[in-house]
Design an enzyme around this catalytic site. Sequence first.
Site, PDB file in Angstrom:
ATOM      1  CB  CYS A  14      35.014   8.645  82.017  1.00  0.00           C
ATOM      2  SG  CYS A  14      34.558   7.371  80.842  1.00  0.00           S
ATOM      3  CB  CYS A  25      31.488   8.119  80.702  1.00  0.00           C
ATOM      4  SG  CYS A  25      32.639   6.867  81.218  1.00  0.00           S
ATOM      5  CG  ASP A  26      30.814  11.963  81.593  1.00  0.00           C
ATOM      6  OD1 ASP A  26      29.778  11.275  81.581  1.00  0.00           O
ATOM      7  OD2 ASP A  26      31.563  12.042  82.572  1.00  0.00           O
TER       8      ASP A  26
END
Length: 319
Positions: free
Chosen positions: A135, A138-139
């Site tokens: 992701c 997200c990261d």
Amino acid sequence: MSKAPLVIVGSGPAGYTAAIYAARAGLEPVVIAGSVTAGGGLINTTEVENFPGFPEGILGPELMDRMRDQALRFGAKVIYEDAVDLRLDGATKQVVTGEGTAWGTSAVIIATGSEYRQLGLESERRLAGHGVSYCATCDGPFFRGKPIIVVGGGDSAVGEALFLARFGSSVTVVHRRGELRASAILAERAAAHPTIDFLWHSTVSDIVGDGSVSAIQVADTRSGEERLVEAAGVFVAIGHNPRSELVAGQLPLDADGYIVTHHPSSRTDVPGVFACGDVVDRFYRQAITAAASGCVAANDAQEYLAELRTEATLAASTV
Ligand code: NAP
């Protein structure tokens, strides 16, 4: 046991659209939305540019919040728990959540979507969360100023590469073939981007790192030659697998695990059980096609519940 005429399992575009239609039809649907995955895959995306009605684009999480709010407005109930057990046979079906609540219902719509496909490497599992990610939104920010690898050649991989180029010192897309599967508009943007490079005809044979990722081992698919490429982050974006494990053995699945429906309806082989969205669709897999199939499922469920009511009324009148 709690009761509802219709339970919808899943809360992506398919699940929430089914909830909007079913709630508006007065079916008082209960949506088992998931404890951490509510909103489905779009929660992990940034800008959605091709959902009709949003000419300026809309962020994935905002789109999903809006769909949920629209369902709530018409009386859907959204439960933020995971469905852990389904019993689909018989007139009363049961959906059991991770909190132990059992919902008894006449009709179920399965809209459980799909999950990230993995490379299947031992090192991938070991370093997940320590440099290996599925992701970018997200990261991505964790890899500011560092070399990033994206694996895959579809829209997800190229979209993630474009997003990650904001952070990484370099972004290298590793793809097993010599051409992208991604749509032309994304492929052209990536090709023109100064920070994005491509490693063609290449697969990741190992992810190297002691505690966190430091490099990947890349194999040339034509020569078999292997070499190390420096990396701090490895984003795997090689597609998705349908999340059908809850219904395996109860509904027919195809060879890849997609639920088989009686196309063009959403009906399955089990009366009162309907399926829609990415758990059914191996071809289109767009937010808009998932939403449309959620609408189909709600209409099919509505018709089924109306048939049940008619049968019950007839049975009562002949007693
Ligand atoms: P996808 O289109 O199925 O592409 C998966 C990619 O990963 C392919 O390039 C495939 O290679 C590669 N791949 C698969 N298994 C692999 C393995 N074991 N090792 C190495 N590479 C592997 O999946 P996706 O990119 O997630 O897209 C899924 C759907 O969502 C598509 O319909 C896409 O259009 C849609 N989507 C749309 C957007 C958008 O902005 N509109 C964004 C994301 C996704 P091959 O090419 O050789 O098969």
